[in-house]
Design a protein around this motif. Structure first.
Motif, PDB file in Angstrom:
ATOM      1  N   GLY A  38     -34.695 -17.114  39.170  1.00 11.16           N
ATOM      2  CA  GLY A  38     -34.978 -16.386  40.403  1.00 11.16           C
ATOM      3  C   GLY A  38     -34.615 -14.933  40.351  1.00 11.16           C
ATOM      4  O   GLY A  38     -34.740 -14.234  41.364  1.00 11.16           O
ATOM      5  N   ASN A  39     -34.140 -14.425  39.224  1.00 12.52           N
ATOM      6  CA  ASN A  39     -33.741 -13.033  39.119  1.00 12.52           C
ATOM      7  C   ASN A  39     -34.545 -12.343  38.024  1.00 12.52           C
ATOM      8  O   ASN A  39     -35.187 -12.975  37.190  1.00 12.52           O
ATOM      9  N   VAL A  40     -34.457 -11.047  38.041  1.00 15.13           N
ATOM     10  CA  VAL A  40     -35.087 -10.263  36.989  1.00 15.13           C
ATOM     11  C   VAL A  40     -34.299 -10.457  35.700  1.00 15.13           C
ATOM     12  O   VAL A  40     -33.080 -10.435  35.685  1.00 15.13           O
ATOM     13  N   ILE A  41     -34.992 -10.687  34.607  1.00 13.44           N
ATOM     14  CA  ILE A  41     -34.333 -10.922  33.332  1.00 13.44           C
ATOM     15  C   ILE A  41     -33.609  -9.653  32.885  1.00 13.44           C
ATOM     16  O   ILE A  41     -34.200  -8.575  32.828  1.00 13.44           O
ATOM     17  N   THR A  42     -32.352  -9.800  32.582  1.00 16.06           N
ATOM     18  CA  THR A  42     -31.544  -8.675  32.121  1.00 16.06           C
ATOM     19  C   THR A  42     -30.964  -9.014  30.752  1.00 16.06           C
ATOM     20  O   THR A  42     -31.009 -10.142  30.298  1.00 16.06           O
ATOM     21  N   THR A  43     -30.411  -7.995  30.131  1.00  9.85           N
ATOM     22  CA  THR A  43     -29.832  -8.182  28.798  1.00  9.85           C
ATOM     23  C   THR A  43     -28.335  -8.423  28.845  1.00  9.85           C
ATOM     24  O   THR A  43     -27.698  -8.498  27.803  1.00  9.85           O
ATOM     25  N   SER A  44     -27.770  -8.545  30.021  1.00 10.78           N
ATOM     26  CA  SER A  44     -26.331  -8.758  30.152  1.00 10.78           C
ATOM     27  C   SER A  44     -26.060 -10.114  30.776  1.00 10.78           C
ATOM     28  O   SER A  44     -26.871 -10.649  31.534  1.00 10.78           O
ATOM     29  N   THR A  45     -24.888 -10.666  30.422  1.00  9.70           N
ATOM     30  CA  THR A  45     -24.448 -11.954  30.957  1.00  9.70           C
ATOM     31  C   THR A  45     -23.143 -11.744  31.701  1.00  9.70           C
ATOM     32  O   THR A  45     -22.222 -11.105  31.180  1.00  9.70           O
ATOM     33  N   ILE A  46     -23.070 -12.257  32.896  1.00 10.39           N
ATOM     34  CA  ILE A  46     -21.869 -12.120  33.723  1.00 10.39           C
ATOM     35  C   ILE A  46     -21.220 -13.493  33.838  1.00 10.39           C
ATOM     36  O   ILE A  46     -21.888 -14.495  34.094  1.00 10.39           O
ATOM     37  N   TYR A  47     -19.932 -13.547  33.654  1.00 10.38           N
ATOM     38  CA  TYR A  47     -19.192 -14.802  33.759  1.00 10.38           C
ATOM     39  C   TYR A  47     -17.790 -14.502  34.274  1.00 10.38           C
ATOM     40  O   TYR A  47     -17.272 -13.379  34.112  1.00 10.38           O
ATOM     41  N   GLN A  48     -17.162 -15.493  34.871  1.00 10.00           N
ATOM     42  CA  GLN A  48     -15.834 -15.290  35.441  1.00 10.00           C
ATOM     43  C   GLN A  48     -15.110 -16.609  35.581  1.00 10.00           C
ATOM     44  O   GLN A  48     -15.688 -17.688  35.474  1.00 10.00           O
ATOM     45  N   ASN A  49     -13.787 -16.491  35.838  1.00 12.33           N
ATOM     46  CA  ASN A  49     -12.942 -17.656  36.092  1.00 12.33           C
ATOM     47  C   ASN A  49     -12.045 -17.353  37.286  1.00 12.33           C
ATOM     48  O   ASN A  49     -12.427 -16.569  38.151  1.00 12.33           O
ATOM     49  N   LEU A  50     -10.883 -17.932  37.324  1.00 15.76           N
ATOM     50  CA  LEU A  50      -9.984 -17.715  38.459  1.00 15.76           C
ATOM     51  C   LEU A  50      -9.230 -16.408  38.389  1.00 15.76           C
ATOM     52  O   LEU A  50      -8.571 -16.020  39.369  1.00 15.76           O
ATOM     53  N   TRP A  51      -9.278 -15.721  37.253  1.00 14.89           N
ATOM     54  CA  TRP A  51      -8.417 -14.562  37.046  1.00 14.89           C
ATOM     55  C   TRP A  51      -9.174 -13.263  36.825  1.00 14.89           C
ATOM     56  O   TRP A  51      -8.664 -12.200  37.137  1.00 14.89           O
ATOM     57  N   MET A  52     -10.392 -13.339  36.291  1.00  9.88           N
ATOM     58  CA  MET A  52     -11.113 -12.119  35.929  1.00  9.88           C
ATOM     59  C   MET A  52     -12.606 -12.383  35.906  1.00  9.88           C
ATOM     60  O   MET A  52     -13.046 -13.533  35.924  1.00  9.88           O
ATOM     61  N   TYR A  53     -13.347 -11.296  35.893  1.00  9.90           N
ATOM     62  CA  TYR A  53     -14.791 -11.381  35.696  1.00  9.90           C
ATOM     63  C   TYR A  53     -15.163 -10.500  34.515  1.00  9.90           C
ATOM     64  O   TYR A  53     -14.567  -9.442  34.282  1.00  9.90           O
ATOM     65  N   CYS A  54     -16.141 -10.967  33.753  1.00 12.65           N
ATOM     66  CA  CYS A  54     -16.513 -10.293  32.515  1.00 12.65           C
ATOM     67  C   CYS A  54     -18.023 -10.120  32.459  1.00 12.65           C
ATOM     68  O   CYS A  54     -18.783 -10.771  33.185  1.00 12.65           O
ATOM     69  N   GLU A 110      -9.679  -7.761  35.460  1.00 18.45           N
ATOM     70  CA  GLU A 110      -8.978  -8.700  36.329  1.00 18.45           C
ATOM     71  C   GLU A 110      -9.297  -8.413  37.784  1.00 18.45           C
ATOM     72  O   GLU A 110      -9.636  -7.285  38.152  1.00 18.45           O
ATOM     73  N   PHE A 111      -9.197  -9.440  38.597  1.00 19.55           N
ATOM     74  CA  PHE A 111      -9.427  -9.249  40.024  1.00 19.55           C
ATOM     75  C   PHE A 111      -8.402  -8.258  40.573  1.00 19.55           C
ATOM     76  O   PHE A 111      -7.199  -8.370  40.283  1.00 19.55           O
ATOM     77  N   PRO A 112      -8.837  -7.282  41.358  1.00 16.60           N
ATOM     78  CA  PRO A 112      -7.931  -6.202  41.753  1.00 16.60           C
ATOM     79  C   PRO A 112      -6.768  -6.630  42.634  1.00 16.60           C
ATOM     80  O   PRO A 112      -5.660  -6.149  42.490  1.00 16.60           O
ATOM     81  N   SER A 113      -6.990  -7.547  43.547  1.00 17.83           N
ATOM     82  CA  SER A 113      -5.934  -7.912  44.498  1.00 17.83           C
ATOM     83  C   SER A 113      -6.055  -9.379  44.851  1.00 17.83           C
ATOM     84  O   SER A 113      -7.169  -9.912  45.009  1.00 17.83           O
ATOM     85  N   LEU A 114      -4.899 -10.037  44.966  1.00 21.23           N
ATOM     86  CA  LEU A 114      -4.900 -11.444  45.347  1.00 21.23           C
ATOM     87  C   LEU A 114      -5.395 -11.634  46.766  1.00 21.23           C
ATOM     88  O   LEU A 114      -6.121 -12.583  47.076  1.00 21.23           O
ATOM     89  N   LEU A 115      -5.029 -10.713  47.658  1.00 17.69           N
ATOM     90  CA  LEU A 115      -5.413 -10.838  49.055  1.00 17.69           C
ATOM     91  C   LEU A 115      -6.898 -10.581  49.265  1.00 17.69           C
ATOM     92  O   LEU A 115      -7.454 -10.999  50.281  1.00 17.69           O
ATOM     93  N   ALA A 116      -7.536  -9.878  48.325  1.00 23.25           N
ATOM     94  CA  ALA A 116      -8.959  -9.590  48.461  1.00 23.25           C
ATOM     95  C   ALA A 116      -9.839 -10.728  47.946  1.00 23.25           C
ATOM     96  O   ALA A 116     -11.061 -10.675  48.102  1.00 23.25           O
ATOM     97  N   LEU A 117      -9.239 -11.741  47.331  1.00 22.82           N
ATOM     98  CA  LEU A 117     -10.007 -12.843  46.778  1.00 22.82           C
ATOM     99  C   LEU A 117     -10.450 -13.808  47.872  1.00 22.82           C
ATOM    100  O   LEU A 117      -9.874 -13.853  48.960  1.00 22.82           O
TER     101      LEU A 117
END
Length: 221
Positions: free
Chosen positions: A39-55, A67-74
């Motif tokens: 459903g999205n435009v094909i890009t050359t990058s892959t985005i992935y994340q877990n409980l601590w960071m996004y890459c 890393e996620f900037p702030s615990l309260l902002a999550l």
């Protein structure tokens, strides 16, 4: 008595230990959610994340993680999943210690097998709590991924379930099976042993009494 069958005892310990190890693999795994091109435009990058960071990674293989900037902002579910996974690690640690102490082949606790059986049962409860915490955290995270994926009005990038969640489900399943096996193998009710001594024979007593009385009166006559 409060005994644990040796085969199930060892099996429960192995399953609980494997579940505990897989938690350590799941928690730092970066692929809890992975971007998809559906459903999205094909890009050359892959985005992935877990409980601590996004890459993000590009077609050249370069990875960039933050890393996620702030615990309260999550989001609230991410904070809850963090707490549940850390609790699962603690429950698994307590379960391993209690099971090792409660094993019949362990010298800790002496030879009081009733007490050791109860300690092993406590270890089974800890394993079950470990599995429940893991399953709730992983399933809650996956439910949010599924909700966003099938929401046609969601403005962000569509993501799918990553490998980390499947490892987490495996961890929770192993812990639950190990804990249930340990509880089913334990009988924490102490059985009272009744020692019954045969009553003395009345005939023997009278014979002894009579012979003693006879010898007492006539021995020196």
């Amino acid at each position: 008595m409060g005994l644990v069958q040796p085969g199930r005892e060892v099996l429960s310990l192995v399953l609980g230990f494997l579940g505990w190890v897989l938690i350590g693999v799941t928690l730092p795994n970066r692929y809890w959610k992975v971007s998809t091109v559906d459903g999205n435009v094909i890009t050359t990058s892959t985005i992935y994340q877990n409980l601590w960071m996004y890459c993000a990674s590009d077609s050249t293989g370069v990875h960039n993680c933050r890393e996620f900037p702030s615990l309260l902002a999550l989001s609230g579910y991410i904070q809850a999943c963090r707490a549940l996974m850390i609790t699962a690690i603690a429950m698994g640690t307590f379960g391993l210690v209690a099971t090792l102490v409660g094993m019949r082949c362990s010298r800790v606790g002496g030879e009081n097998y009733v007490l050791k059986g109860r300690i092993a049962a406590v270890g089974g409860v800890f394993f079950i709590l470990q599995g429940l915490c893991t399953m709730v955290a992983v399933s809650w995270y996956a439910a949010n991924i599924t909700r966003e994926f099938f929401d046609p009005l969601y403005p962000g990038t569509k993501v799918s379930i990553g490998d980390g969640l499947y490892i987490g489900w495996s961890s929770g399943t192993l812990a639950l099976i190990g804990g249930c096996c340990l509880l089913c193998s334990c009988n924490v009710k102490q059985e009272k042993l009744e020692y019954r001594f045969p009553p003395p024979s009345r005939g023997a007593g009278f014979t002894h009494s009579a012979s003693s009385s006879q010898y007492g009166r006539n021995a020196y006559v």
